[in-house]
Design a protein around this motif. Structure first.
Motif, PDB file in Angstrom:
ATOM      1  N   LEU A 136       0.827  -1.210   0.000  1.00  0.00           N
ATOM      2  CA  LEU A 136       0.000   0.000   0.000  1.00  0.00           C
ATOM      3  C   LEU A 136       0.859   1.257   0.000  1.00  0.00           C
ATOM      4  O   LEU A 136       0.596   2.216  -0.744  1.00  0.00           O
ATOM      5  N   ALA A 137       1.932   1.259   0.793  1.00  0.00           N
ATOM      6  CA  ALA A 137       2.824   2.425   0.828  1.00  0.00           C
ATOM      7  C   ALA A 137       3.543   2.599  -0.502  1.00  0.00           C
ATOM      8  O   ALA A 137       3.774   3.726  -0.957  1.00  0.00           O
ATOM      9  N   ASP A 138       3.902   1.480  -1.164  1.00  0.00           N
ATOM     10  CA  ASP A 138       4.568   1.565  -2.469  1.00  0.00           C
ATOM     11  C   ASP A 138       3.636   2.177  -3.508  1.00  0.00           C
ATOM     12  O   ASP A 138       4.057   3.004  -4.328  1.00  0.00           O
ATOM     13  N   LEU A 139       2.381   1.762  -3.498  1.00  0.00           N
ATOM     14  CA  LEU A 139       1.424   2.316  -4.454  1.00  0.00           C
ATOM     15  C   LEU A 139       1.239   3.808  -4.219  1.00  0.00           C
ATOM     16  O   LEU A 139       1.202   4.600  -5.165  1.00  0.00           O
ATOM     17  N   ALA A 140       1.162   4.202  -2.956  1.00  0.00           N
ATOM     18  CA  ALA A 140       0.987   5.625  -2.632  1.00  0.00           C
ATOM     19  C   ALA A 140       2.193   6.443  -3.074  1.00  0.00           C
ATOM     20  O   ALA A 140       2.051   7.625  -3.407  1.00  0.00           O
ATOM     21  N   ALA A 141       3.381   5.829  -3.076  1.00  0.00           N
ATOM     22  CA  ALA A 141       4.603   6.550  -3.448  1.00  0.00           C
ATOM     23  C   ALA A 141       4.896   6.513  -4.939  1.00  0.00           C
ATOM     24  O   ALA A 141       5.822   7.187  -5.409  1.00  0.00           O
ATOM     25  N   THR A 142       4.158   5.719  -5.707  1.00  0.00           N
ATOM     26  CA  THR A 142       4.373   5.653  -7.157  1.00  0.00           C
ATOM     27  C   THR A 142       4.203   7.043  -7.770  1.00  0.00           C
ATOM     28  O   THR A 142       3.259   7.760  -7.449  1.00  0.00           O
ATOM     29  N   SER A 143       5.128   7.416  -8.643  1.00  0.00           N
ATOM     30  CA  SER A 143       5.101   8.781  -9.174  1.00  0.00           C
ATOM     31  C   SER A 143       5.490   8.801 -10.640  1.00  0.00           C
ATOM     32  O   SER A 143       5.877   7.777 -11.221  1.00  0.00           O
ATOM     33  N   PHE A 144       5.388   9.988 -11.233  1.00  0.00           N
ATOM     34  CA  PHE A 144       5.662  10.193 -12.651  1.00  0.00           C
ATOM     35  C   PHE A 144       6.753  11.245 -12.815  1.00  0.00           C
ATOM     36  O   PHE A 144       6.890  12.155 -11.993  1.00  0.00           O
ATOM     37  N   ALA A 145       7.511  11.115 -13.887  1.00  0.00           N
ATOM     38  CA  ALA A 145       8.532  12.110 -14.232  1.00  0.00           C
ATOM     39  C   ALA A 145       8.871  11.926 -15.698  1.00  0.00           C
ATOM     40  O   ALA A 145       8.541  10.902 -16.306  1.00  0.00           O
ATOM     41  N   TYR A 146       9.519  12.923 -16.280  1.00  0.00           N
ATOM     42  CA  TYR A 146      10.094  12.729 -17.616  1.00  0.00           C
ATOM     43  C   TYR A 146      11.536  13.189 -17.594  1.00  0.00           C
ATOM     44  O   TYR A 146      11.992  13.857 -16.662  1.00  0.00           O
ATOM     45  N   SER A 147      12.268  12.809 -18.631  1.00  0.00           N
ATOM     46  CA  SER A 147      13.709  13.019 -18.636  1.00  0.00           C
ATOM     47  C   SER A 147      14.186  13.465 -20.014  1.00  0.00           C
ATOM     48  O   SER A 147      14.037  12.731 -20.989  1.00  0.00           O
ATOM     49  N   PRO A 148      14.778  14.654 -20.130  1.00  0.00           N
ATOM     50  CA  PRO A 148      15.337  15.062 -21.426  1.00  0.00           C
ATOM     51  C   PRO A 148      16.481  14.159 -21.874  1.00  0.00           C
ATOM     52  O   PRO A 148      16.647  13.938 -23.082  1.00  0.00           O
ATOM     53  N   LEU A 149      17.269  13.613 -20.942  1.00  0.00           N
ATOM     54  CA  LEU A 149      18.327  12.692 -21.350  1.00  0.00           C
ATOM     55  C   LEU A 149      17.729  11.411 -21.911  1.00  0.00           C
ATOM     56  O   LEU A 149      18.196  10.888 -22.928  1.00  0.00           O
ATOM     57  N   GLN A 150      16.701  10.898 -21.260  1.00  0.00           N
ATOM     58  CA  GLN A 150      16.029   9.714 -21.790  1.00  0.00           C
ATOM     59  C   GLN A 150      15.520   9.971 -23.201  1.00  0.00           C
ATOM     60  O   GLN A 150      15.694   9.146 -24.106  1.00  0.00           O
ATOM     61  N   GLU A 151      14.868  11.112 -23.415  1.00  0.00           N
ATOM     62  CA  GLU A 151      14.344  11.417 -24.739  1.00  0.00           C
ATOM     63  C   GLU A 151      15.470  11.557 -25.766  1.00  0.00           C
ATOM     64  O   GLU A 151      15.333  11.163 -26.927  1.00  0.00           O
ATOM     65  N   THR A 152      16.593  12.119 -25.340  1.00  0.00           N
ATOM     66  CA  THR A 152      17.741  12.249 -26.234  1.00  0.00           C
ATOM     67  C   THR A 152      18.233  10.878 -26.677  1.00  0.00           C
ATOM     68  O   THR A 152      18.434  10.622 -27.875  1.00  0.00           O
ATOM     69  N   VAL A 153      18.418   9.970 -25.718  1.00  0.00           N
ATOM     70  CA  VAL A 153      18.946   8.639 -26.035  1.00  0.00           C
ATOM     71  C   VAL A 153      17.932   7.829 -26.837  1.00  0.00           C
ATOM     72  O   VAL A 153      18.275   7.220 -27.859  1.00  0.00           O
ATOM     73  N   LEU A 154      16.669   7.821 -26.398  1.00  0.00           N
ATOM     74  CA  LEU A 154      15.670   7.019 -27.111  1.00  0.00           C
ATOM     75  C   LEU A 154      15.410   7.550 -28.517  1.00  0.00           C
ATOM     76  O   LEU A 154      15.057   6.789 -29.418  1.00  0.00           O
ATOM     77  N   SER A 155      15.601   8.843 -28.730  1.00  0.00           N
ATOM     78  CA  SER A 155      15.386   9.391 -30.074  1.00  0.00           C
ATOM     79  C   SER A 155      16.446   8.928 -31.060  1.00  0.00           C
ATOM     80  O   SER A 155      16.262   9.077 -32.280  1.00  0.00           O
ATOM     81  N   LEU A 156      17.547   8.361 -30.576  1.00  0.00           N
ATOM     82  CA  LEU A 156      18.556   7.822 -31.497  1.00  0.00           C
ATOM     83  C   LEU A 156      17.984   6.701 -32.359  1.00  0.00           C
ATOM     84  O   LEU A 156      18.545   6.368 -33.402  1.00  0.00           O
ATOM     85  N   ARG A 157      16.871   6.125 -31.930  1.00  0.00           N
ATOM     86  CA  ARG A 157      16.199   5.107 -32.732  1.00  0.00           C
ATOM     87  C   ARG A 157      15.722   5.663 -34.071  1.00  0.00           C
ATOM     88  O   ARG A 157      15.494   4.909 -35.016  1.00  0.00           O
ATOM     89  N   MET A 158      15.541   6.980 -34.142  1.00  0.00           N
ATOM     90  CA  MET A 158      15.039   7.588 -35.373  1.00  0.00           C
ATOM     91  C   MET A 158      16.044   7.542 -36.508  1.00  0.00           C
ATOM     92  O   MET A 158      15.690   7.825 -37.655  1.00  0.00           O
ATOM     93  N   TRP A 159      17.300   7.198 -36.220  1.00  0.00           N
ATOM     94  CA  TRP A 159      18.331   7.217 -37.256  1.00  0.00           C
ATOM     95  C   TRP A 159      18.679   5.819 -37.763  1.00  0.00           C
ATOM     96  O   TRP A 159      19.647   5.656 -38.494  1.00  0.00           O
TER      97      TRP A 159
END
Length: 338
Positions: free
Chosen positions: A8-31
């Protein structure tokens, strides 16, 4: 499958975020050969190819496995805050223990039957130097190819976080996870990720145990995934809502009756707001100033045709139920004399 066990405490602590570094690395798939799996960005990245060709593109494309477009976990760490800056994330990457680089590359390529690409294998003779080269290449790539797109990407990611928070608060965890992906199921304290690829038939149980599950939207995935290493902090990456809005399209047309009622600028805004958007994103789509958009949005909001949601420093607008009903009524109403 992967089963994340949440108390129950884990579910309450679940959260969201985004990352410009993640987007930079994952966008390498476009090439590479996987660009077809992210069709909403193909035309945009085609226009960025001249800039990409001026970079160390051999090193950058080597970071993506060719069979299933995996990338090393250490290049896409969990963001430390909901919306970090790229400078802080690159600094954290440069501070990573270079000894982790070799195992991280093996973990990425070996399960797919691929050798570590020659450029990376040769660089592992000096892991610290290779890590510095990768960080420098990613920073140059961010500045040349991702930074011009970032206001639009960030707007979409912000809108996704605001939407998920609302779903979680109003409808609960079960509907939240089901809405993220059909490959996520929630039952009796267990979040199951039904995965594909080399480990599709195996099961891994991962207790959260206070480590906080983080969910991260991305514009450069076509489903849902998690870290390759099961001992990594629990982290799920999923496709952000509304990525089709990123494609370059003609300016939207609104029904003539709606234009007659609201005026053309406001009718076009309402036509766009089937998905959340910021003033900056709307100004880009309509090729007008943010000030002009803001003025029309204020009128639409006063008429209760659009709703506003604040996420951090950004305000997202979307059609209200009344605005949606008005748009649908105008589309469905036959023209006079028909």
């Amino acid at each position: 499958m992967i089963r994340f066990r949440l108390g129950l405490a884990d579910l309450a602590a679940t959260s969201f975020a985004y990352s410009p570094l993640q987007e930079t690395v994952l966008s390498l798939r476009m090439w590479g050969p996987h660009a077809s799996r992210i069709p909403h960005m193909r035309s945009t990245f085609a226009g960025a190819r001249p800039a990409f060709e001026q970079l160390d593109h051999e090193l950058l494309t080597a970071l993506v496995a060719r069979r299933r477009y995996w990338v090393p976990d250490l290049l896409t760490p969990r963001p430390a805050v909901p919306a970090p800056g790229i400078g802080a994330e690159l600094a954290a990457l440069r501070a990573t223990d270079p000894a982790l680089l070799g195992p991280g590359l093996e973990q990425t390529f070996a399960p797919l039957g691929e050798p570590v690409p020659p450029r990376l294998a040769a660089g592992l003779r000096d892991p610290a130097g290779l890590l510095a080269d990768i960080a420098d290449a990613l920073e140059a790539y961010w500045n040349a190819c991702l930074l011009p797109l970032w206001p639009r990407l960030r707007s979409l990611l912000d809108a996704d976080l605001a939407y998920r928070a609302r779903v979680l608060a109003e409808q609960g965890a079960g509907l939240l996870f089901a809405d993220i992906s059909e490959r996520l199921t929630w039952h009796d304290g267990v979040l199951t990720l039904h995965r594909r690829g080399p480990w599709a038939d195996t099961t891994a149980d991962i207790p959260i145990d206070g480590r906080r599950l983080l969910l991260t939207p991305s514009c450069f995935v076509d489903g849902v995934s998690t870290m390759l290493g099961h001992d990594a902090p629990p982290h799920i990456v999923y496709t952000a809502r509304g990525t089709a809005l990123l494609v370059e399209r003609p300016r939207p047309a609104a029904p003539h009756a709606l234009e007659n009622l609201l005026g053309r600028p406001r009718a076009r805004l309402l036509a766009l707001l089937a998905e959340p958007a910021t003033t900056t994103e709307l100004a880009h789509r309509l090729d007008v100033t943010p000030a002009a958009v803001s003025q029309h949005l204020s009128v639409l909001a006063a008429a209760r045709l659009v709703d506003r949601t604040r996420h951090g420093r950004h305000v997202h607008y979307r059609r209200s139920p009344l605005g949606a009903a008005l748009c649908h009524a105008q589309v469905d109403t036959p023209a006079a004399g028909s």
